[in-house]
Design a protein around this motif. Structure first.
Motif, short mmCIF file in Angstrom:
data_model
loop_
_atom_site.label_atom_id
_atom_site.label_comp_id
_atom_site.label_asym_id
_atom_site.label_seq_id
_atom_site.Cartn_x
_atom_site.Cartn_y
_atom_site.Cartn_z
N LEU A 1 0.82 -1.22 0.00
CA LEU A 1 0.00 0.00 0.00
C LEU A 1 0.85 1.26 0.00
O LEU A 1 0.46 2.26 -0.60
CB LEU A 1 -0.95 0.02 1.21
N ASN A 2 2.01 1.22 0.67
CA ASN A 2 2.84 2.43 0.67
C ASN A 2 3.43 2.72 -0.71
O ASN A 2 3.89 3.81 -0.97
CB ASN A 2 3.95 2.35 1.74
N THR A 3 3.40 1.72 -1.60
CA THR A 3 3.79 1.95 -3.00
C THR A 3 2.69 2.71 -3.74
O THR A 3 2.96 3.58 -4.57
CB THR A 3 4.05 0.62 -3.72
N LEU A 4 1.43 2.40 -3.42
CA LEU A 4 0.29 2.95 -4.17
C LEU A 4 -0.24 4.26 -3.59
O LEU A 4 -0.63 5.15 -4.35
CB LEU A 4 -0.85 1.92 -4.19
N MET A 5 -0.29 4.37 -2.26
CA MET A 5 -0.95 5.52 -1.63
C MET A 5 -0.21 6.83 -1.95
O MET A 5 1.01 6.88 -1.99
CB MET A 5 -1.01 5.33 -0.12
N GLY A 6 -1.01 7.87 -2.20
CA GLY A 6 -0.45 9.20 -2.42
C GLY A 6 0.01 9.48 -3.83
O GLY A 6 0.52 10.56 -4.12
N GLY B 1 -3.63 11.17 -6.01
CA GLY B 1 -4.45 12.23 -5.44
C GLY B 1 -5.40 11.65 -4.39
O GLY B 1 -5.56 10.44 -4.25
N GLU B 2 -6.04 12.53 -3.68
CA GLU B 2 -6.93 12.12 -2.59
C GLU B 2 -8.08 11.25 -3.09
O GLU B 2 -8.43 10.23 -2.48
CB GLU B 2 -7.49 13.37 -1.89
N GLU B 3 -8.66 11.64 -4.23
CA GLU B 3 -9.79 10.87 -4.77
C GLU B 3 -9.34 9.50 -5.25
O GLU B 3 -10.06 8.51 -5.09
CB GLU B 3 -10.47 11.65 -5.90
N GLY B 4 -8.15 9.43 -5.86
CA GLY B 4 -7.63 8.15 -6.32
C GLY B 4 -7.36 7.20 -5.17
O GLY B 4 -7.65 5.99 -5.26
N CYS C 1 -4.36 -3.58 6.76
CA CYS C 1 -4.11 -3.82 5.33
C CYS C 1 -2.73 -3.30 4.96
O CYS C 1 -2.46 -2.10 5.09
CB CYS C 1 -5.16 -3.11 4.47
N GLU C 2 -1.88 -4.18 4.50
CA GLU C 2 -0.53 -3.77 4.07
C GLU C 2 -0.38 -3.79 2.55
O GLU C 2 0.59 -3.28 2.03
CB GLU C 2 0.52 -4.71 4.68
N LYS C 3 -1.36 -4.39 1.87
CA LYS C 3 -1.28 -4.54 0.41
C LYS C 3 -2.58 -4.05 -0.23
O LYS C 3 -3.62 -3.95 0.43
CB LYS C 3 -1.04 -6.00 0.03
N GLY C 4 -2.49 -3.75 -1.53
CA GLY C 4 -3.67 -3.34 -2.28
C GLY C 4 -3.56 -3.79 -3.73
O GLY C 4 -2.45 -4.04 -4.24
N LEU C 5 -4.71 -3.93 -4.40
CA LEU C 5 -4.70 -4.25 -5.83
C LEU C 5 -4.24 -3.02 -6.60
O LEU C 5 -4.58 -1.89 -6.25
CB LEU C 5 -6.10 -4.65 -6.29
N ARG C 6 -3.48 -3.24 -7.65
CA ARG C 6 -2.93 -2.09 -8.39
C ARG C 6 -4.05 -1.27 -9.02
O ARG C 6 -5.01 -1.82 -9.57
CB ARG C 6 -1.92 -2.55 -9.44
N TYR C 7 -3.90 0.04 -8.98
CA TYR C 7 -4.88 1.01 -9.48
C TYR C 7 -4.62 1.31 -10.95
O TYR C 7 -5.52 1.62 -11.71
CB TYR C 7 -4.75 2.28 -8.63
#
Length: 454
Positions: free
Chosen positions: A50-55, A58-61, A96-102
């Motif tokens: 998630l730290n790869t994806l977050m930020g 943008g806020e909405e993303g 949650c430490e992971k997320g699906l790629r956006y």
């Protein structure tokens, strides 16, 4: 016992063989063009930290990221007080430490940093994989969909943007679709924000502008006012956003309006260079400078590209842009990149509605062998093998079912040729070959089948 719901999750779909052949036609067309321009394939995992994806979006993303629960007893270290507060944002960051790629661009930036010592720069890669967004499903918009990306990283040259536009034109020409390619530059948008005295609100302004076609100018004005723009700011903004004329005329007028903005003039200079490339190769047709184009992603820093169908109103079917330091957030500074992404799902919808897919017969089974029993099947198998060695798709019915059932199978699969081998054919070293389109049936030597089918 209650009936189980076996439907797919909302915003996702199953794809039948017929649909997959059409989708593969799109993917193969895009891949062929990518390879023609020297791009190489990579793949990245469906999930990222998630730290790869977050930020990055943008806020909405960030709100649209699908987060994955940690394995095991993920609530064991969460206090009762925190659970009672029901702060989902805080809780999700802890469980949650992971997320699906956006999208595929941020994972690509991570890949470049992680593998920088193995990569030859400038690095030209393409990637065709699924991405996920927790968006509201609607026509042409899904929660799981495919992107078809091509990026050049490690080069500042505007020649890269020019080649990407060439590739866009080539792909849609091959797919027989008419499109409009819209261009803008993030530096121009930054210059506009600067001359109206709101440089600090560049992100808010671009996010609002990006919604113009979806919600209209009045709603955008409301959003801009909420973000801190005055009536005077908006009055200064409107005539610039709605400039009319050909590319050169728009850039000339823009240069007058942004004469006091260094970054704005830099964006105009880049746009002039790109449009000159396009003009030199007679590629300015179907290309338009659209100052309302923002594609509200925070990482764009230069050229912005968006492609829409001129035959169906379905939104963007391809887009991209320049990002100067996306790898910097992962520790590799000053590596500029630019890329595009084709929206295969929307392209599919347009082609399906317009009837632009070619005949799929060449991708189907071409020859079907009726199975009358073990001896007949053994007689057919070497012939089957010979056809496949010569790139002709062929199949033998696996069971000794009734003739009517087997012929119905071939008919339902639109197989053009059926081979019938019974005792007489085996004795005479012959085959009965039926043309399923005309209904004509002939006797041929088994050695002649390959030549006849070809």
């Amino acid at each position: 016992m209650a009936k189980q719901d076996i439907s797919t999750p909302k915003g996702t779909r199953d794809f039948s063989p017929v649909v997959m052949k059409k989708r593969d036609y799109i993917f193969d067309t895009i891949k062929d063009v990518y390879r023609l321009y020297g791009f190489e394939p990579i793949e990245t995992p469906a999930m990222e930290k998630l730290n790869t994806l977050m930020g990055k979006y943008g806020e909405e993303g960030d709100k649209l990221l699908f987060k994955i629960l940690n394995s095991g007893d993920y609530l064991s270290k969460i206090s009762d007080n925190l659970l009672q507060e029901k702060n989902s944002t805080q809780l999700s960051s802890m469980i949650c430490e992971k997320g699906l790629r956006y999208d595929l661009t941020v994972p690509f930036a991570r890949y470049v940093v992680q593998h920088q010592n193995e990569i030859q720069f400038p690095f030209k890669r393409y990637q065709i994989q699924a991405v996920w967004r927790a968006d509201r499903p609607q026509k042409g918009r899904f929660r799981e969909f495919y992107q078809c990306d091509a990026d050049v990283i490690g080069s500042n040259a505007l020649l890269n943007e020019f080649e990407l536009i060439q590739m866009i034109k080539e792909v849609f020409q091959r797919l027989n679709l008419k499109v409009l390619i819209k261009l803008n530059n993030r530096k121009i948008l930054a210059g506009i924000a600067e001359i109206i005295g709101k440089s600090e609100l560049i992100t808010d302004i671009t996010i609002a502008i990006d919604k113009l076609e979806k919600i209209g100018f009045e709603k955008v004005v409301e959003e801009l006012k909420e973000k801190g723009l005055s009536d005077e700011n908006i009055a200064d903004l409107k005539p610039i956003l709605f400039l009319e004329g050909k590319a050169k005329e728009k850039l000339d007028k823009l240069a007058e309006n942004l004469s006091s903005s260094e970054i704005g003039l830099k964006g105009i200079e880049e746009m002039r260079c790109l449009t000159n490339y396009l003009k030199e190769f007679d590629l300015l047709n179907d290309v338009e400078i659209d100052l309302r184009l923002a594609r509200g992603l925070n990482y764009y820093t230069g050229t912005i590209i968006e492609v829409v169908s001129t035959e169906k109103n379905i939104g963007s079917i391809c887009g991209g842009g320049r990002y100067d330091d996306l790898t910097g957030i992962f520790g590799l500074a000053d590596i500029s990149g630019v890329g595009i992404s084709f929206g295969a799902d929307r392209i599919y919808e347009v082609m399906e509605e317009l009837g632009r897919f070619p005949s799929q017969s060449s991708n189907n089974t071409q020859v079907f062998f009726v199975n009358f029993g073990e001896k007949e099947a053994s007689y057919c198998l070497p012939i089957l093998q010979e056809l496949r060695k010569n790139a002709i798709a062929a199949e033998l019915y696996p069971d000794t079912a009734k003739m009517k059932k087997q012929m119905q199978y071939a008919n339902n699969k639109n197989i053009p040729w059926v081979v019938i081998v019974g005792k007489k054919e085996m004795l005479d070293n012959m085959l009965s070959l039926k043309n399923m389109l005309s209904g004509e049936q002939i006797q041929i030597k088994k050695e002649e089948l390959l030549l006849h089918i070809k």
